[in-house]
Design a protein around this motif. Structure first.
Motif, short mmCIF file in Angstrom:
data_model
loop_
_atom_site.label_atom_id
_atom_site.label_comp_id
_atom_site.label_asym_id
_atom_site.label_seq_id
_atom_site.Cartn_x
_atom_site.Cartn_y
_atom_site.Cartn_z
N TYR A 120 -35.33 3.42 -0.21
CA TYR A 120 -34.92 4.82 -0.37
C TYR A 120 -34.53 5.11 -1.82
O TYR A 120 -33.38 5.47 -2.11
N PRO A 121 -35.48 4.96 -2.77
CA PRO A 121 -35.12 5.11 -4.19
C PRO A 121 -34.58 6.50 -4.55
O PRO A 121 -33.63 6.59 -5.33
N HIS A 131 -22.10 9.56 -8.59
CA HIS A 131 -20.92 8.74 -8.92
C HIS A 131 -20.91 8.28 -10.38
O HIS A 131 -20.09 7.45 -10.76
N ASN A 132 -21.90 8.80 -11.14
CA ASN A 132 -21.93 8.48 -12.56
C ASN A 132 -22.04 6.99 -12.84
O ASN A 132 -21.35 6.45 -13.70
N VAL A 133 -22.87 6.33 -12.06
CA VAL A 133 -23.06 4.89 -12.21
C VAL A 133 -24.51 4.63 -12.62
O VAL A 133 -25.42 5.26 -12.10
N GLN A 134 -24.70 3.73 -13.59
CA GLN A 134 -26.06 3.34 -13.97
C GLN A 134 -26.38 1.99 -13.33
O GLN A 134 -25.66 1.02 -13.55
N ALA A 135 -27.45 2.00 -12.52
CA ALA A 135 -27.87 0.74 -11.90
C ALA A 135 -29.38 0.76 -11.76
O ALA A 135 -29.98 1.84 -11.72
N GLY A 136 -29.96 -0.42 -11.69
CA GLY A 136 -31.40 -0.51 -11.51
C GLY A 136 -31.75 -0.31 -10.04
O GLY A 136 -31.00 -0.71 -9.15
N ILE A 137 -32.90 0.33 -9.78
CA ILE A 137 -33.34 0.51 -8.39
C ILE A 137 -34.64 -0.24 -8.23
O ILE A 137 -35.61 -0.01 -8.96
N HIS A 138 -34.64 -1.18 -7.28
CA HIS A 138 -35.82 -1.99 -7.05
C HIS A 138 -36.41 -1.58 -5.70
O HIS A 138 -35.83 -1.86 -4.65
N ILE A 156 -28.06 -4.03 -1.79
CA ILE A 156 -29.15 -3.32 -1.13
C ILE A 156 -28.65 -1.97 -0.64
O ILE A 156 -27.45 -1.75 -0.50
N CYS A 157 -29.60 -1.08 -0.37
CA CYS A 157 -29.26 0.16 0.34
C CYS A 157 -30.26 0.28 1.47
O CYS A 157 -31.46 0.36 1.22
#
Ligand code: ATP
Ligand code: MG
Length: 286
Positions: A120-121, A131-138, A156-157
């Motif tokens: 679910y990218p 939430h103002n968070v930077q993270a990689g989405i795989h 994971i999500c």
């Protein structure tokens, strides 16, 4: 030419059985063979298309189907030009972020700079932005829960219902990103004939849902208890009251909401109600 509403439903999987059940309870008669792509409803101007759930929002946007039944999670993820017509009260689950159980979770900021595996990218991206968070989405399409264990991602999500899949993969749920249930979606501007069919179907679905959420209740009570009992279970307009053979007693019939059922039964008993019968309702129209 008479209009026919084409409704896409899941070909096989967790949505299929309840989608078919809802349509059948709404009075639609059709046969659904295992490998069928389409089914004609015999007694209502509807044609069913059996598709993979991920494809349904796209088919509805492209007007190959006029409407569809799909998980809200898929509907939100696909971000298509579809309208949410009705929540259907089945296939309830949530989309959550989970991390290895050994990690200490400190809040959403824990995800900063990490990698999240998901199918679910779009939803995850929105969540991170909010939430103002930077993270990689795989993005991966299946078996998301094994990603942290094989070093593919830190978190994971994915869909959670009981949490047992997470548990058996050494993960813990730390954030609920969205709640989901099956929804009826449709193209925004249906032609008049199809819109009328959709509205008739919606009327039937509402009658089925309302019936599920209510019970028919019959009880005996002394006549002097009728006003108080009526205020506890007022029913649709007012209860039906019939005299019993026994002097000074009546039989009172009403409808009660499934959710307050047990609480109301307690109140009714303390007001003098006896011989309480509770019966399922098949269809309910206000
Ligand atoms: P398809 O082959 O059609 O792509 P799928 O494998 O992607 O199917 P399913 O596992 O059948 O999808 O799930 C379909 C939908 O059912 C999900 O998108 C979600 O809305 C809902 N769902 C998934 N898991 C659960 C669950 N454990 N409990 C309740 N509802 C769920
Ligand atoms: Mg799918």
């Amino acid at each position: 030419m008479n209009s026919v509403l084409r409704i896409a439903i899941q070909k096989s999987g967790r949505l299929q059985e309840d989608s078919l059940k809802l349509l059948k309870e709404s009075g639609l008669q059709f046969s659904n063979g295992r490998d069928q792509l389409k089914a004609q409803v015999r007694n209502f101007p509807v044609e069913l298309l059996f598709l993979r759930d991920d494809d349904i929002p796209q088919y509805v946007e492209d007007r190959v189907a006029d409407a569809g039944i799909v998980g809200e999670n898929i509907w939100v993820e696909k971000q298509k030009q579809n309208q949410l017509i009705k929540r259907l009260d089945f296939s309830k689950c949530r989309l959550s972020i989970a991390i290895p159980r050994s990690e200490e979770y400190t809040g959403v900021s824990w995800l900063q700079g990490k990698n999240i595996a998901t199918s679910y990218p779009a939803i995850v991206k929105q969540f991170l932005q909010k939430h103002n968070v930077q993270a990689g989405i795989h993005e991966i399409s299946g078996s998301v829960e094994i990603a942290p264990g094989i070093g593919l991602a830190h978190a994971i999500c994915d869909i959670v219902s009981t949490g047992s899949t997470l548990l058996s993969n050494g993960l813990k749920e730390v954030e609920v990103v969205m709640q989901s249930e099956a929804v009826l979606i449709a193209t925004p501007d249906l032609e008049t004939g199809k819109q009328a069919i959709l509205e008739q179907l919606l009327f039937r679905i509402q009658a089925v849902q309302l019936a599920k959420n209510n019970k028919y209740i019959l009880l005996n009570c002394p006549n002097e208890a009728i006003p108080k009992i009526t205020s506890v279970i007022p029913g649709m307009k007012s209860p039906t009251i019939l005299p019993l053979g026994r002097e000074g007693w009546s039989s009172l019939h009403s409808v009660v909401d499934e959710n307050d059922f047990w609480e109301k039964i307690g109140q009714l008993k303390s007001l003098g109600a006896e011989g309480i019968l509770v019966i399922p309702i098949e269809k309910m129209i206000l």
